[in-house]
Design a protein around this motif. Structure first.
Motif, PDB file in Angstrom:
ATOM      1  N   ASP A 136       0.843  -1.244  -0.032  1.00  0.00           N
ATOM      2  CA  ASP A 136      -0.091  -0.174  -0.059  1.00  0.00           C
ATOM      3  C   ASP A 136       0.584   1.118  -0.067  1.00  0.00           C
ATOM      4  O   ASP A 136       0.588   2.059  -0.680  1.00  0.00           O
ATOM      5  CB  ASP A 136      -0.872  -0.169   1.106  1.00  0.00           C
ATOM      6  CG  ASP A 136      -2.109  -0.876   1.271  1.00  0.00           C
ATOM      7  OD1 ASP A 136      -2.408  -1.510  -0.148  1.00  0.00           O
ATOM      8  OD2 ASP A 136      -2.564  -1.403   2.053  1.00  0.00           O
ATOM      9  N   ALA A 137       1.887   1.112   0.860  1.00  0.00           N
ATOM     10  CA  ALA A 137       2.754   2.437   0.740  1.00  0.00           C
ATOM     11  C   ALA A 137       3.588   2.666  -0.516  1.00  0.00           C
ATOM     12  O   ALA A 137       3.553   3.711  -0.995  1.00  0.00           O
ATOM     13  CB  ALA A 137       3.764   2.309   1.896  1.00  0.00           C
ATOM     14  N   PHE A 138       3.970   1.474  -1.195  1.00  0.00           N
ATOM     15  CA  PHE A 138       4.881   1.471  -2.356  1.00  0.00           C
ATOM     16  C   PHE A 138       3.896   2.035  -3.332  1.00  0.00           C
ATOM     17  O   PHE A 138       4.091   2.943  -4.287  1.00  0.00           O
ATOM     18  CB  PHE A 138       5.205   0.181  -2.769  1.00  0.00           C
ATOM     19  CG  PHE A 138       6.127   0.021  -3.929  1.00  0.00           C
ATOM     20  CD1 PHE A 138       7.335   0.417  -3.600  1.00  0.00           C
ATOM     21  CD2 PHE A 138       5.457  -0.551  -5.115  1.00  0.00           C
ATOM     22  CE1 PHE A 138       8.172   0.220  -4.823  1.00  0.00           C
ATOM     23  CE2 PHE A 138       6.538  -0.729  -6.187  1.00  0.00           C
ATOM     24  CZ  PHE A 138       7.860  -0.299  -6.025  1.00  0.00           C
ATOM     25  N   VAL A 139       2.434   1.580  -3.393  1.00  0.00           N
ATOM     26  CA  VAL A 139       1.360   2.093  -4.396  1.00  0.00           C
ATOM     27  C   VAL A 139       1.393   3.603  -4.315  1.00  0.00           C
ATOM     28  O   VAL A 139       1.097   4.409  -5.229  1.00  0.00           O
ATOM     29  CB  VAL A 139       0.297   1.180  -4.218  1.00  0.00           C
ATOM     30  CG1 VAL A 139      -0.836   1.784  -5.230  1.00  0.00           C
ATOM     31  CG2 VAL A 139       0.593  -0.131  -4.818  1.00  0.00           C
ATOM     32  N   ALA A 140       0.979   3.968  -3.068  1.00  0.00           N
ATOM     33  CA  ALA A 140       0.967   5.292  -2.753  1.00  0.00           C
ATOM     34  C   ALA A 140       1.940   6.150  -3.248  1.00  0.00           C
ATOM     35  O   ALA A 140       1.737   7.472  -3.661  1.00  0.00           O
ATOM     36  CB  ALA A 140       0.633   5.674  -1.160  1.00  0.00           C
TER      37      ALA A 140
END
Length: 400
Positions: A136-140
């Protein structure tokens, strides 16, 4: 240094390089040097042609291993480090953005650090609460970069951590990169040979791999696999020089794989790598992954029984390759590793493992950790022996 107390050897440093090499790998190396030791692509005589055929066969085997239909999309290199340099330096320019996962090895961390001094924006996506890759952090971070950057956006993913052994989701990360109109550079040095990899689910990825670790080959071998959607024209070659093709021109050939394979290759290393690939293709990589995971589970359970140790990364339920790193309380980890080698023949790796960012994410910086990384030949009995040896060393060290 005093000689070991016995002649037993339990090799737990396969994440650094595989050992012992399979007999098939050594036999292929000897056979190539004896029967086809010419320079591939540099002449029309039988030894040169035989060497060229050998390299083509290895390229085809690697393409099949990675789910690529076109073997020319495998460019040989000296290993994962050179391949990561080719991918990152070949694609990124001033004003571009690279979003890196939190567990990167210095093979890529030092490249993007240098690129940052040249005007490339570097974003380090944060880890999750356990220190692992956080999708999720990578996608954001990729989405933010895509919204704010006018240049190229690139994701940088460590497929399997050389510190915690945890595995990142290749397909989901590639899809996130696609939604951000980005390509994905994948450090697969620790993943290849240990788990199935299908670039059909990540056609926008460039996969850097080492030949001497999970692929069972020799040091100095490896390559870069280009997913089907990667336009090689976007990638500036790291080296230029002779290829044996279009020798009338002083311009580097623009076709694959010659665009990225300047200079005399390493046929002995490539052929040995091919023998390792053939062994893995004959086996089940799903089974290889399960064997690695089982070894990790056994190690984690044994380390927990010893006590006074902190295992890095998520618990035993997490998907892992076959390695476990841990910190020790009440003892110097370097002294512990030395005693394991000298007294018991247990060979492991201690320190920061060339991955200081991973250790920061996992809370083991600056002292580092001890890493147990059993190869395919290390069985359950050997692991129990290593754990018993560790318990004896720690008991003595902590009583001092």
């Amino acid at each position: 240094m005093a000689p070991p107390a016995n002649d037993k050897v339990v090799y737990l440093d396969a994440a650094a390089t595989s050992w012992p090499k399979p007999p098939e790998v050594l036999a292929a190396l000897t056979r190539h040097l004896a029967d086809s030791g010419g320079n591939p692509g540099r002449a029309g005589h039988r030894l040169s042609l035989a060497a060229g055929r050998n390299l083509c066969a290895v390229r085809e085997g690697l393409a099949a291993l990675f789910g690529l239909k076109d073997p020319s999309r495998i460019a040989f290199s000296s290993g994962a480090t050179e391949s990561l340099n080719l991918a990152l330096r070949g694609l990124l320019r001033r004003g571009d953005v690279v979003v890196a996962d939190p567990l990167i090895h210095n093979a890529s961390a030092r490249v993007i650090s240098a690129l940052a001094h040249e005007g490339v924006h570097v974003v380090h996506a944060p880890p999750d609460a356990s220190g692992a890759f956080d999708l999720d952090a990578f996608v954001a971070a990729l989405r933010t970069a895509a919204e704010q950057c006018r240049g190229r956006v690139l994701g940088l993913l460590t497929l399997a951590s050389n510190v915690s052994g945890t595995i990142a989701p290749l397909g989901a990360a590639a899809e996130a990169a696609r939604e951000a109109d980005a390509m994905l550079v994948v450090d697969a040095a620790q993943a290849v040979g240990h788990l199935p990899i299908d670039l059909a689910e990540a056609p926008n990825a460039l996969l850097a791999f080492a030949g001497h670790k999970g692929l069972l080959g020799l040091q100095g071998s490896g390559g870069l696999a280009l997913g089907a959607e990667i336009d090689p024209a976007l990638l500036i070659p790291l080296r230029r020089g002779g290829t044996g093709s279009r020798s009338e021109s002083e311009e580097q050939p623009d076709f694959l794989p010659d665009r990225f394979e300047a200079g005399t290759p390493n046929p002995p290393g490539i052929v040995a790598l091919g023998a390792g690939v053939a062994l893995l293709r004959a086996a089940s990589l799903d089974a290889e992954e399960e064997r690695g995971a089982e070894k990790s589970r056994l190690l984690i359970e044994g380390l927990c029984r010893i006590g006074g140790l902190r295992i890095l990364g998520p618990g035993p339920e997490a998907r892992r390759i076959g390695l476990v790193s841990f910190t020790v309380e009440g003892a110097d980890p370097a002294a512990v590793a030395l005693a394991l080698d000298d007294e018991f023949g247990v060979l492991c790796r201690v320190g920061l493992h060339c991955a200081p960012r991973a250790h920061r994410a996992l809370g083991s910086y600056p002292d580092g950790a001890i890493r147990f990384a059993p190869g395919r030949d290390v069985d359950e009995d050997a692991l129990h022996y290593a754990l018993d040896s560790l318990a004896q060393v720690l008991k003595r060290e902590r009583s001092r």
